[in-house]
Design an enzyme around this catalytic site. Sequence first.
Site, PDB file in Angstrom:
ATOM      1  CB  SER A 132      -8.377   0.499   5.475  1.00 22.38           C
ATOM      2  OG  SER A 132      -9.132   1.947   5.430  1.00 22.38           O
ATOM      3  CE  LYS A 159      -4.178   1.779   2.345  1.00 26.80           C
ATOM      4  NZ  LYS A 159      -5.075   1.599   3.735  1.00 26.80           N
ATOM      5  CB  SER A 191      -8.190   3.307   2.258  1.00 27.91           C
ATOM      6  OG  SER A 191      -7.450   2.871   3.350  1.00 27.91           O
TER       7      SER A 191
END
Lengths: 99, 477
Positions: free
Chosen positions: B173, B74, B149
Amino acid sequence: MARITRDEVAHVAGLARLRLTDDELERFTEQLGTVLDHAADVASLDLAGVPRTAHAMAVTNVLRPDEPRPSLDREEVLRSAPAVEANRFRVPRILGDAP
Amino acid sequence: MTAAAIAAAVRSGERRAATVTEASLAAIAAGEGEIHAFALVLADGARRRAEEIDAQVAAGQDPGPLAGVPVALKDNLCTRGVPTTCCSRILEGWLPPYDATVVKRLAAAGAVVVGKSNMDEFAMGSSTETSAFGPTRNPRDTSRVPGGSSGGSAAAVAAGFTPVALGSDTGGSIRQPAALCGVVGMKPTYGTVSRYGLVAFASSLDQVGPLATTVADAALLFDVIGGRDERDTTSLDRPAPRLASVVGQGVEGMTIGVLAEYLEGADPAVAGRIAQAAEVLAAAGARVEEVSVPEVRLGLSAYYLIAPAEASSTLARYDGVRYGLRVDAEDTAAMNVATRSAGFGAEVKRRIMLGTYALSAGYVDAYYGQALRVRTRIIDGFAAAYERCDALLGPTAPTTAFALGAKLDDPLSMYLSDVCTIPTNLAGHPAISVPFGTGADGLPVGAQVLAPALAEATMFKVAAVLEAGAPAVGAGS
């Protein structure tokens, strides 16, 4: 609690060092109002005597031996800075009237 | 091919890391145009790293438990000398001068980083649509969001670009995108994985965790990244986890509570899958009962005061002085304002505003203080349930993946998609999402297993039983 006003949103933007357009002010006033209305369930509870939890797995007094060790490479750090002068971060004028 | 199988084949010399890496890069080249899982693909770096690993194997050395395994990171995990943007304009051009601890641990275990994955800006969002670089599409149905996310990480795994990925989970997330993309996603107990080098969103809630195609791979990754790190003072002083070996031990004799509040707002097809998951656990020898934790109903409101309050503080560092974007102005204060106003997107501004308001004079006790008291109540509520139960079961998200654009202009409805994941973060507990069949629309449903703090071993045992008994995801991709 009274609904958040456009003036309050503008005031909060100032505290957060953000400048909002008229359109953003309009939209955020409405959207923050909706979210805060939803949060009324929390704001209106009687929780007198309930302690606050800031950290779920609180760890206190984390110490390590006070021994010098290498820190980040200065040149590498400054390479990503927007402006540099004499091995330091350069910024515009600081003293003077606030904006 | 799973991460465990790749590592075994590379370690034994049966397969070259270079071959595995090329296959991953080829899959990305073929599908990335449509999916957009990455903010940055690191093809050259990945090839170099794969060659190093092959050289280690050729020299009779063991590259580690993730030998030659392609990984997506990420884009809020710092990678030295490699752009790390949090998918925000304000960090464009920044090259971190250090690696996150989890990145170092992956490297030491032989993993090959193939790219930085797309995310909602500063991890603020549930659909990956607030990324400054454009949305990621769900590989199961490209008209839908992948969740967020960590949507880029979930999509990369679901699309077969990489067998595993790292994400971060502040309010769901990792788990919510894992559920919406039909992969496994795990949020560890707060403090078990180092946050050093994870760009902060809400420091009392953020935790790094794995996404994978199997429960065993998630355990393998967690074993590599977990454990004490002196550079994160919130990291717990405990032995490093060893969970890969517990997967497959079964649930016989456990008591598992089906969390009633999590089914209240769930789509009927999603609720039906959770009932089916409960039957799988009962058939495997667990005692399954309905459990109520009414305090979790307050989780969403408390979270959307606490997380923005912390974010308004942590994001104060983006002032145009030391890194990232600077928009010049006549003095420093005006430069700060100009930089922040130009560099942050709408959702980030919204949360900074909400948090600043919740902490401002006259409101701090009514909003932030009350939310912290609710946090205590939620922890107590879970504790009562865990007196009777070893683990809890519920949906990860109330619905399957929604259409791109459907919730983008309605923040509250977007926030509600995290209603079943948020209480775990407030409590600091672990939870895992396991794919469990599909909804009425043919899209994946995630079954969520929740456990008390540090009870990851219990949680992984339950997750493995659900995985073995799950109906196939099978939605057309």
